[in-house]
Motif scaffolding. Sequence first.
Motif, short mmCIF file in Angstrom:
data_model
loop_
_atom_site.label_atom_id
_atom_site.label_comp_id
_atom_site.label_asym_id
_atom_site.label_seq_id
_atom_site.Cartn_x
_atom_site.Cartn_y
_atom_site.Cartn_z
N ARG A 67 0.84 -1.20 0.00
CA ARG A 67 0.00 0.00 0.00
C ARG A 67 0.88 1.25 0.00
O ARG A 67 0.64 2.20 -0.75
CB ARG A 67 -0.94 -0.02 1.21
CG ARG A 67 -1.91 1.15 1.23
CD ARG A 67 -2.99 0.98 2.28
NE ARG A 67 -2.52 0.96 3.64
CZ ARG A 67 -2.63 -0.08 4.47
NH1 ARG A 67 -3.19 -1.21 4.07
NH2 ARG A 67 -2.17 -0.01 5.70
N ALA A 68 1.93 1.25 0.83
CA ALA A 68 2.85 2.38 0.88
C ALA A 68 3.55 2.54 -0.47
O ALA A 68 3.70 3.67 -0.97
CB ALA A 68 3.87 2.19 2.00
N GLU A 69 3.98 1.45 -1.06
CA GLU A 69 4.63 1.52 -2.37
C GLU A 69 3.68 2.10 -3.41
O GLU A 69 4.09 2.93 -4.23
CB GLU A 69 5.10 0.13 -2.80
CG GLU A 69 6.25 -0.41 -1.99
CD GLU A 69 6.56 -1.87 -2.24
OE1 GLU A 69 7.65 -2.31 -1.82
OE2 GLU A 69 5.74 -2.58 -2.84
N ALA A 70 2.43 1.68 -3.38
CA ALA A 70 1.45 2.19 -4.34
C ALA A 70 1.25 3.69 -4.15
O ALA A 70 1.19 4.45 -5.13
CB ALA A 70 0.12 1.45 -4.19
N LEU A 71 1.17 4.14 -2.91
CA LEU A 71 1.01 5.57 -2.65
C LEU A 71 2.23 6.36 -3.11
O LEU A 71 2.09 7.43 -3.72
CB LEU A 71 0.78 5.82 -1.15
CG LEU A 71 -0.63 5.70 -0.66
CD1 LEU A 71 -0.68 5.72 0.86
CD2 LEU A 71 -1.51 6.80 -1.24
N LEU A 72 3.40 5.84 -2.83
CA LEU A 72 4.61 6.53 -3.28
C LEU A 72 4.64 6.61 -4.79
O LEU A 72 4.97 7.66 -5.36
CB LEU A 72 5.85 5.82 -2.74
CG LEU A 72 6.09 6.00 -1.24
CD1 LEU A 72 7.15 5.03 -0.73
CD2 LEU A 72 6.49 7.44 -0.93
N ASN A 73 4.28 5.54 -5.45
CA ASN A 73 4.25 5.55 -6.92
C ASN A 73 3.25 6.57 -7.44
O ASN A 73 3.51 7.23 -8.44
CB ASN A 73 3.96 4.15 -7.46
CG ASN A 73 5.13 3.21 -7.25
OD1 ASN A 73 6.27 3.63 -7.11
ND2 ASN A 73 4.85 1.92 -7.20
N LEU A 74 2.11 6.70 -6.78
CA LEU A 74 1.13 7.71 -7.18
C LEU A 74 1.68 9.13 -7.05
O LEU A 74 1.27 10.03 -7.78
CB LEU A 74 -0.15 7.58 -6.36
CG LEU A 74 -1.02 6.37 -6.65
CD1 LEU A 74 -2.21 6.31 -5.68
CD2 LEU A 74 -1.50 6.37 -8.09
N HIS A 75 2.62 9.31 -6.13
CA HIS A 75 3.26 10.62 -5.94
C HIS A 75 4.51 10.76 -6.81
O HIS A 75 5.26 11.72 -6.65
CB HIS A 75 3.63 10.83 -4.46
CG HIS A 75 2.46 11.14 -3.60
ND1 HIS A 75 1.77 10.18 -2.91
CD2 HIS A 75 1.83 12.31 -3.34
CE1 HIS A 75 0.78 10.74 -2.24
NE2 HIS A 75 0.79 12.03 -2.49
N GLY A 76 4.74 9.78 -7.67
CA GLY A 76 5.90 9.86 -8.55
C GLY A 76 7.22 9.56 -7.87
O GLY A 76 8.29 9.94 -8.36
#
Length: 168
Positions: A67-76
Motif C-alpha cells: 500500500r505504501a509503495e502504491a502511494l509513493l508511486n502515485l506521488h511519482g
Amino acid sequence: MNPFKILELESRFDLDLDAAEHRHRELSRALHPDRFVGRPASERRLALSRAIEVNEAWRTLRDPVRRAEALLNLHGIDSGETSSAKADPELLMEMMEQREALAETRASKDLPRLRDLSATMRDRQARVLDALTKAFSHDPQTALPVLAELRYVRRFLEEASALEDELL
C-alpha cells in the motif's frame, strides 16, 4: 495500476481496511463469472480481466508495504527496495542485533524468548505503521526511510513466525 482507483477508495495510507474489504467483496460479486454466463465472450473476458484487477488491488491495499509503495508511486516517488535511499546505519545495526538474537533463539530452541522477541517487533511494527501514516499525511518523500524500516521489521517477523512453526 492504481489500486485505490480500482476499488474506488481515497488514496491514503490509513485506510479503513474493513471498508476496503467490503468494497472488494461487492466488486467481486458483481464481476463473478456466474453473472456473465450466456454473455458474449468479449464481455466475459472483460469481466474476468476486471475481476483480476480488483483482486490484485485488494492484495495491494491490505498489505501495508505494498500500500505504501502504491502511494509513493502515485506521488511519482520510486519505492522499490533497490531504488530507495540507503537504510540508516543505526537501523541496520539494530536489525542485525535482532537477527543475531533470533539466531541464538533458534540454536537454543528457546520458545519463550522467541515469543518475547516477536512481541517486541510487533510493537515496533505498530509504531512504524503510525509513522508511515504521519509521513504520508505531511510529506510522502519522508515515508521512504520509514518504509525501509517496515520491510526489515516484516522480514524479522516472517522469520520469527517460521522459527516458531519449526519449534512447535
